[in-house]
Structures are given as C-alpha cells and as structure tokens.
Design a protein around this motif. Structure first.
Motif, PDB file in Angstrom:
ATOM      1  N   LEU A 296      16.874  25.113  -4.773  1.00 44.01           N
ATOM      2  CA  LEU A 296      17.955  24.914  -3.811  1.00 44.01           C
ATOM      3  C   LEU A 296      18.360  23.445  -3.761  1.00 44.01           C
ATOM      4  CD1 LEU A 296      16.927  27.256  -0.829  1.00 44.01           C
ATOM      5  CD2 LEU A 296      18.808  27.582  -2.453  1.00 44.01           C
ATOM      6  N   LEU A 300      22.049  22.125  -5.193  1.00 43.44           N
ATOM      7  CA  LEU A 300      23.010  21.763  -4.155  1.00 43.44           C
ATOM      8  C   LEU A 300      22.988  20.290  -3.774  1.00 43.44           C
ATOM      9  CD1 LEU A 300      22.461  24.866  -1.825  1.00 43.44           C
ATOM     10  CD2 LEU A 300      24.138  24.583  -3.666  1.00 43.44           C
ATOM     11  N   PRO A 366      26.853  24.946  -9.460  1.00 44.01           N
ATOM     12  CA  PRO A 366      25.789  24.786  -8.462  1.00 44.01           C
ATOM     13  C   PRO A 366      25.465  26.090  -7.735  1.00 44.01           C
ATOM     14  CG  PRO A 366      27.297  22.938  -8.337  1.00 44.01           C
ATOM     15  CD  PRO A 366      27.908  23.930  -9.294  1.00 44.01           C
ATOM     16  N   ALA A 367      26.492  26.843  -7.355  1.00 44.86           N
ATOM     17  CA  ALA A 367      26.238  28.122  -6.682  1.00 44.86           C
ATOM     18  C   ALA A 367      25.516  29.091  -7.607  1.00 44.86           C
ATOM     19  CB  ALA A 367      27.561  28.731  -6.204  1.00 44.86           C
ATOM     20  N   THR A 370      21.743  28.641  -7.814  1.00 43.84           N
ATOM     21  CA  THR A 370      20.913  29.084  -6.693  1.00 43.84           C
ATOM     22  C   THR A 370      20.297  30.457  -6.959  1.00 43.84           C
ATOM     23  OG1 THR A 370      22.803  30.072  -5.522  1.00 43.84           O
ATOM     24  CG2 THR A 370      22.274  27.767  -5.015  1.00 43.84           C
TER      25      THR A 370
END
Length: 392
Positions: A296, A300, A366-367, A370
């Motif tokens: 995470l 992020l 980035p998403a 995750t």
C-alpha cells in the motif's frame, strides 16, 4: 551415489550458483522493460499482454519439465535450461512490436520455467538428504542474484543500450553455466535418507497425493500464487511505476526493484531461524500482513523514497511465503505436491502482468499495484485458516 558431507556441500554450492544466476538474468531483463516498452511502442495493456509471454511460457513448460527431469535427471535439465535462458535473454531488445516481443518472451519464459522446476526439484532432494530446512537459502540466492542484476542494470542503463546490456547477460550466463554446470553434471542426486526408528508417524508414512491432501495442497498452492503475483508485479512494473508516476530517472527506477530484491534476500537468509522461532502459521500470517501494508505504501506513496521503502517492506513480508507454501505441499504429498504448488505459484506470474496492465489502463498504475496488497492479505488469511495443517 553422493551422500558424504563433502558431496552434499558441493551440490549445495552448485545449486546455489544456479539459483543466483537465474535471479541475476531475470532482474537484468526486468530493469530494461521501460526502454523496451518505448522501443516497441506498447501501451500499458499491450505491454501486459506481451509480458504474459514470460508467464505463459513458464507455466506451460513446468507441466512438461517434471517428465523431462524424471527421464533425464534434474541436473541435466537444469544445465540445458540455463543455456536456453542465457541465450533467450538477448532476444527482447531485437523486437520492435508488442507481438514479436510476446513471442520472444514465450521462449524466455519457457527456459525460465524449466530451470525453476529442475533446480527446485534438485534442491528438494538435497534438503531431504541433509535433513535441514535449507530451502530458504536457495531462494535467498535467487533474490541476491536479482538484487545484483537490478543494481548493475541501473548502473549501466545510462550508457549501454538494452541490446548491449542483455547480450552481456548472455555471455555471463553461458560462462557461469560452463563452469558450474560441469560440476553439477558430475554430481548425482543424493538418495533420501532412511528415517530414524523413533521418527513421528507422519515422517515415516509415504507422502502421496490423496483426495484428503489434494485440497490442502491446492490451498498452499494459492498462497504461492498470491506471493508470485506480488513478486511478478514488482519485477515487471516497479521500475515503470517509479519512472512514470514519480518522475524517477531510469537508474533510480531500477533501484526500486534492487531494494525489493535485497529485502527478499535478507528475509530468506533469516527464514530458517524465523520458522524455528515463530512456526509456519505465524510466519505466513505475519509475512502476508507485512507485505500488504508495505505494498500500500509502495503503490500510493507520493515520493520516490517512500515508495522504495514500501517495496522493501513488501519484500520482507513476501520473502518466506513461497518457500513455506511449497514445503508444506511437499510434506503433505511429496513431489506431486511440490509440482502442483509450484505450478500454481508461478501461475501467479501468469495472472499478474496482464491484470496489472489492464487495471493500469482502466484506473492507474498505482491503483493497479494495490492488488498486490489485497492478495498478500489473502495469503495471510489462508495461512491462518490452515493453521492446523500448516503446523502439521
């Protein structure tokens, strides 16, 4: 048949060298992915499909390599696959379209999958002969090779083209195989030791794939899959994430994967002591939770060094999940268990590249990354739910 301490030590050193070479070559390819993406004009999703070639080639080959090892021997197949791996790593920079890149990566992936099955099978034989939980040390060598390969890749990225860089890897790989492979071919696989008369019943019972153990083997294989998904995602996408989303230079972007590989190395070098102190269940749960939190941060974080710190934490968390999962599958069902769990594990790399690529196009890179945190948390949950089987 070798069984003396000297023979076993020589075999351990030789296999360790092949694990390290595998990681070195693979990481060298990984850090040049951004340059080859630009060269081929691929989008994130088409690059993901091209990268699918590595995983597809690996998984398909793994289904066949077991038979080749049974017929010709683990050591012989290891050497042949090392030669093929060294030769095929020079091919990607010669391509100029996503399609040809994907076809070339099928060959590279086939060699990569073949050598992983072969030397892991040889390592399992050695672990049984030595009666010591040394499997994490082999995976540490792979991670160390990856760290060195990525680090050197970052250093040469500024003045060597991808073609020059990967051709150098071919030369190094062939030289190492010529020297170390000769020693491996001289050493025959050790015979499994006779169990002591007072050994627990589960240690003396034959290990077979039964209806009861099959479900557990597949469950541990899912842990391996979640782990390999994370490793593959960081290998294929970490440098691009740092370069594209955090404006890192090519050299700095390569440092991200190098730090991840260093963390994996440190975690696996301490893996035996960790397992002895925490046990398998707590190692799985703590590792998966740590990796989820680290990823995470890595995905992020708004700054380069915070993201790299996240990669380090992720590496420490993921380090021993794959070795523990495969070891448990092998304990439950012998070589069949190892084969199933390994194939499922490396299947995570089959899912990873296209999944990350498509999610990056739909949302953002980035998403998409995750998803690694989600699967690491799933691995921790599975580890807890199978705690009774894990502790055997």
């Amino acid at each position: 048949m070798p069984g003396t301490p000297t023979d076993l030590t020589r075999l351990r050193i030789t296999l360790t060298a092949f694990f390290a070479l595998d990681g070195f070559i693979f990481a060298g390819w990984v850090v040049r992915i951004p340059a080859i993406k630009e060269q081929t004009g691929a989008s994130a999703s088409t690059l993901g499909l091209a990268l699918l070639g590595v995983s597809a080639g690996a998984v398909i080959t793994m289904m066949l390599t077991g038979r080749l090892c049974h017929r010709y021997g683990n050591h012989q197949v290891t050497v042949v696959c090392a030669v093929l791996l060294s030769l095929s790593v020079s091919l990607p920079p010669l391509t100029h379209s996503p399609l040809t890149l994907g076809l070339v990566l099928l060959v590279f992936g086939a060699a990569y999958g073949g050598i992983n099955v072969a030397f892991n099978s040889a390592a399992v034989d050695l672990v049984r002969a030595m009666r010591r939980p040394i499997m994490p040390s082999f995976h540490a060598a792979f991670s160390l090779g990856g760290m060195v390969g990525a680090g050197l890749g970052g250093l040469v990225a500024g003045f060597l083209t991808p073609t020059q860089h990967l051709f150098c890897l071919t030369v190094i790989g062939l030289l190492v195989t010529a020297v170390v492979g000769r020693e491996l071919l001289r050493l025959k696989p050790p015979a499994p030791p006779e169990p002591p008369k007072d050994a627990p019943k589960q240690e003396t019972a034959p290990r077979r794939l039964t209806p009861r153990t099959r479900g557990l083997v597949f469950t541990f294989g899912l842990i391996a899959l979640c782990t390999a998904f994370g490793e593959g995602a960081l290998a294929d996408w970490s440098a691009l994430h740092l370069e594209q989303d955090l404006d890192a230079t090519a050299g700095a972007a390569a440092i991200g994967y190098s730090c991840f590989a260093l963390a994996m190395t440190a975690g696996r070098l301490s893996g035996t002591r960790l397992l002895e102190r925490l046990g398998r269940t707590r190692t799985l749960v703590a590792g998966g939770t740590t990796a989820a939190l680290g990823m995470l941060l890595g995905a992020l974080a708004p700054t380069l060094w915070a993201a790299v710190l996240g990669f380090v934490i992720t590496g420490l968390g993921l380090a021993n999940l794959f070795p523990v999962a495969v070891e448990r599958a092998g304990t439950l069902a012998g070589p069949d268990g190892v084969a199933i769990a390994s194939t499922l594990g490396y299947g995570g790399m089959l899912l990873g590249p296209p999944a990350i690529g498509f999610m990056a196009d739909w949302y953002s890179l980035p998403a998409a990354l995750t998803s690694v945190a989600v699967l690491a948390a799933v691995a921790a949950g599975i580890g807890f739910l199978t705690r009774h089987a894990a502790e055997g």
